[in-house]
Motif scaffolding. Structure first.
Motif, PDB file in Angstrom:
ATOM      1  N   ASP A 281      -6.102   8.536   6.466  1.00 34.10           N
ATOM      2  CA  ASP A 281      -5.709   7.726   5.317  1.00 34.10           C
ATOM      3  C   ASP A 281      -4.235   7.332   5.397  1.00 34.10           C
ATOM      4  O   ASP A 281      -3.863   6.189   5.098  1.00 34.10           O
ATOM      5  CB  ASP A 281      -5.962   8.494   4.017  1.00 34.10           C
ATOM      6  N   VAL A 282      -3.390   8.275   5.821  1.00 38.95           N
ATOM      7  CA  VAL A 282      -1.963   7.971   5.959  1.00 38.95           C
ATOM      8  C   VAL A 282      -1.741   6.895   7.017  1.00 38.95           C
ATOM      9  O   VAL A 282      -0.958   5.959   6.825  1.00 38.95           O
ATOM     10  CB  VAL A 282      -1.174   9.250   6.303  1.00 38.95           C
ATOM     11  N   CYS A 283      -2.420   7.013   8.141  1.00 43.72           N
ATOM     12  CA  CYS A 283      -2.286   6.002   9.203  1.00 43.72           C
ATOM     13  C   CYS A 283      -2.715   4.627   8.704  1.00 43.72           C
ATOM     14  O   CYS A 283      -2.059   3.613   8.999  1.00 43.72           O
ATOM     15  CB  CYS A 283      -3.120   6.407  10.419  1.00 43.72           C
ATOM     16  N   GLU A 284      -3.811   4.580   7.943  1.00 48.28           N
ATOM     17  CA  GLU A 284      -4.278   3.299   7.411  1.00 48.28           C
ATOM     18  C   GLU A 284      -3.256   2.689   6.464  1.00 48.28           C
ATOM     19  O   GLU A 284      -2.993   1.475   6.496  1.00 48.28           O
ATOM     20  CB  GLU A 284      -5.613   3.498   6.671  1.00 48.28           C
ATOM     21  N   ILE A 285      -2.665   3.536   5.605  1.00 46.80           N
ATOM     22  CA  ILE A 285      -1.669   3.047   4.659  1.00 46.80           C
ATOM     23  C   ILE A 285      -0.462   2.469   5.399  1.00 46.80           C
ATOM     24  O   ILE A 285       0.042   1.393   5.066  1.00 46.80           O
ATOM     25  CB  ILE A 285      -1.224   4.182   3.713  1.00 46.80           C
ATOM     26  N   ILE A 286       0.004   3.183   6.426  1.00 46.11           N
ATOM     27  CA  ILE A 286       1.176   2.721   7.183  1.00 46.11           C
ATOM     28  C   ILE A 286       0.859   1.431   7.937  1.00 46.11           C
ATOM     29  O   ILE A 286       1.670   0.494   7.967  1.00 46.11           O
ATOM     30  CB  ILE A 286       1.641   3.818   8.160  1.00 46.11           C
ATOM     31  N   GLU A 287      -0.319   1.355   8.539  1.00 44.84           N
ATOM     32  CA  GLU A 287      -0.711   0.143   9.259  1.00 44.84           C
ATOM     33  C   GLU A 287      -0.745  -1.063   8.322  1.00 44.84           C
ATOM     34  O   GLU A 287      -0.265  -2.152   8.671  1.00 44.84           O
ATOM     35  CB  GLU A 287      -2.081   0.344   9.906  1.00 44.84           C
ATOM     36  N   GLN A 288      -1.318  -0.867   7.120  1.00 43.23           N
ATOM     37  CA  GLN A 288      -1.389  -1.975   6.171  1.00 43.23           C
ATOM     38  C   GLN A 288      -0.007  -2.361   5.660  1.00 43.23           C
ATOM     39  O   GLN A 288       0.275  -3.545   5.421  1.00 43.23           O
ATOM     40  CB  GLN A 288      -2.306  -1.601   4.995  1.00 43.23           C
ATOM     41  N   ALA A 289       0.871  -1.380   5.494  1.00 46.82           N
ATOM     42  CA  ALA A 289       2.234  -1.679   5.042  1.00 46.82           C
ATOM     43  C   ALA A 289       2.956  -2.558   6.053  1.00 46.82           C
ATOM     44  O   ALA A 289       3.663  -3.509   5.688  1.00 46.82           O
ATOM     45  CB  ALA A 289       3.001  -0.382   4.804  1.00 46.82           C
ATOM     46  N   ILE A 290       2.794  -2.242   7.351  1.00 47.88           N
ATOM     47  CA  ILE A 290       3.432  -3.057   8.393  1.00 47.88           C
ATOM     48  C   ILE A 290       2.788  -4.436   8.461  1.00 47.88           C
ATOM     49  O   ILE A 290       3.483  -5.449   8.635  1.00 47.88           O
ATOM     50  CB  ILE A 290       3.338  -2.340   9.759  1.00 47.88           C
ATOM     51  N   ALA A 291       1.450  -4.492   8.286  1.00 44.93           N
ATOM     52  CA  ALA A 291       0.759  -5.782   8.307  1.00 44.93           C
ATOM     53  C   ALA A 291       1.223  -6.670   7.160  1.00 44.93           C
ATOM     54  O   ALA A 291       1.316  -7.890   7.298  1.00 44.93           O
ATOM     55  CB  ALA A 291      -0.746  -5.568   8.239  1.00 44.93           C
ATOM     56  N   LEU A 292       1.528  -6.045   6.013  1.00 48.22           N
ATOM     57  CA  LEU A 292       2.035  -6.812   4.875  1.00 48.22           C
ATOM     58  C   LEU A 292       3.435  -7.342   5.164  1.00 48.22           C
ATOM     59  O   LEU A 292       3.764  -8.488   4.836  1.00 48.22           O
ATOM     60  CB  LEU A 292       2.065  -5.939   3.622  1.00 48.22           C
ATOM     61  N   ALA A 293       4.267  -6.500   5.763  1.00 52.38           N
ATOM     62  CA  ALA A 293       5.652  -6.884   6.044  1.00 52.38           C
ATOM     63  C   ALA A 293       5.748  -7.896   7.175  1.00 52.38           C
ATOM     64  O   ALA A 293       6.626  -8.768   7.158  1.00 52.38           O
ATOM     65  CB  ALA A 293       6.476  -5.644   6.375  1.00 52.38           C
ATOM     66  N   LEU A 294       4.844  -7.779   8.155  1.00 57.26           N
ATOM     67  CA  LEU A 294       4.885  -8.650   9.335  1.00 57.26           C
ATOM     68  C   LEU A 294       3.527  -9.305   9.535  1.00 57.26           C
ATOM     69  O   LEU A 294       2.708  -8.848  10.351  1.00 57.26           O
ATOM     70  CB  LEU A 294       5.274  -7.838  10.581  1.00 57.26           C
ATOM     71  N   PRO A 295       3.218 -10.383   8.809  1.00 56.10           N
ATOM     72  CA  PRO A 295       1.926 -11.061   8.970  1.00 56.10           C
ATOM     73  C   PRO A 295       1.692 -11.494  10.414  1.00 56.10           C
ATOM     74  O   PRO A 295       2.622 -11.897  11.105  1.00 56.10           O
ATOM     75  CB  PRO A 295       2.057 -12.269   8.033  1.00 56.10           C
TER      76      PRO A 295
END
Length: 318
Positions: A281-295
């Protein structure tokens, strides 16, 4: 970051993807570039036929390069848009570099042709005829290139396309080249020094060589899997810093750019007592955070227990 926040981020990402899908495609901008190149070629060769200026001839040659480059850009963008397949699991986005390499090469060829014509005219100067009408046509072509280059530059930022950015900067260089040629013809008309025309053409050729070398350098950087820009790496570091206070650590960060897409991978080290579900779950959250910051960025993480010495064996890049 809570699970509810994570789910809210996923909804945001999906809404962003929907808005992106309604944007004009990069290929539509390449079509615009092709149309502009055809118009400017006609205008510049018309200006050359009226004036006999080798400076305007050199400017017209560069517009031919613009046309070939725009056609190459359309092909590259069409191929890069193809989805991943069995033989290209990371997609086809690197196809954009074929366009920038072709453009860089053609720019150098055009510069050589301009230099040859300019040297001949330098030793055999000729008067410029109907300078007024010729300059009007040249300025009209310059206005078209200026408008299209601005549109392409804005689109390249929104779509993260190196092909559109290269085409935009090339057209912008063409604009300044045309301005220089027009000034040269104006000086010839005022001073009567016919030798200024080929001198301006040689300066144009030198400017084109610089642009071509710069494009080839950017192409080589991309083909060699260059890292993402510094500001984007700082954005990733900022996101990671939010989780380091929770006992989570990171290493083996690797990034690369492939056309309009970026790829980021790193290892996430969590306490070994955590469940697999919690770590995932933590990995998914971090991946999505980066995807949001860097489309447009593909993020891959690897989960490891922080207490295991083996987890730290690949801390440094090999």
């Amino acid at each position: 970051m809570s699970k509810d926040t994570f789910l809210a981020q996923i909804v945001t990402v999906k809404s962003m993807n929907i808005s992106v899908n309604h944007r004009p495609s990069a290929r539509s901008y390449a079509v615009l570039s092709i149309g502009a190149a055809v118009m400017t070629i006609a205008l510049k060769f018309g200006a050359y036929s009226l004036t006999g200026s080798v400076g305007l001839l050199s400017d017209a040659f560069e517009s031919i390069v613009n046309l070939v480059a725009a056609i190459g850009a359309f092909w590259a963008l069409s191929y890069a848009a193809k989805p991943p397949d069995e033989k290209h699991s990371f997609g086809h986005s690197k196809a954009e570099y074929f366009s920038s390499a072709l453009e860089g090469f053609l720019i150098l060829v055009a510069a050589g042709s301009i230099a040859v014509a300019a040297v001949d005219r330098f030793f055999h100067p000729q008067p410029i005829e109907q300078a007024g009408l010729g300059l009007v046509l040249a300025l009209l072509a310059t206005a078209i290139n200026g408008g299209v280059s601005w549109i392409l530059l804005q689109a390249s930022r929104q779509l993260r396309s190196i092909t559109l950015r290269a085409d935009a900067y090339h057209l912008l260089t063409d604009v300044w080249t045309s301005v220089g040629v027009v000034l040269g013809i104006g000086l010839v008309s005022v001073t009567g020094w016919f030798v200024l025309d080929p001198i301006v053409a040689l300066l144009v050729a030198a400017n084109i060589v610089w642009t071509g070398c710069k494009l080839l350098g950017e192409t080589g950087f991309g083909l060699l899997d260059g890292a993402i820009p510094d500001d984007e790496q700082k954005a990733i570091a900022l996101i990671m810093s939010e989780y380091k206070t929770q006992g989570i650590q990171f290493h083996a960060l690797r990034t690369r750019v492939a056309g309009s897409r970026s790829f980021v991978s790193f290892h996430v080290l969590v306490p070994g007592a955590w469940t697999v579900q919690r770590g995932h779950d933590v990995c998914e959250i971090i991946e999505q955070a980066i995807a949001l910051a860097l489309p447009g960025t593909n993020v891959t993480t690897h989960l490891e227990p922080s207490e295991d010495p083996i987890s730290w064996n690949d801390e440094k890049l090999n």
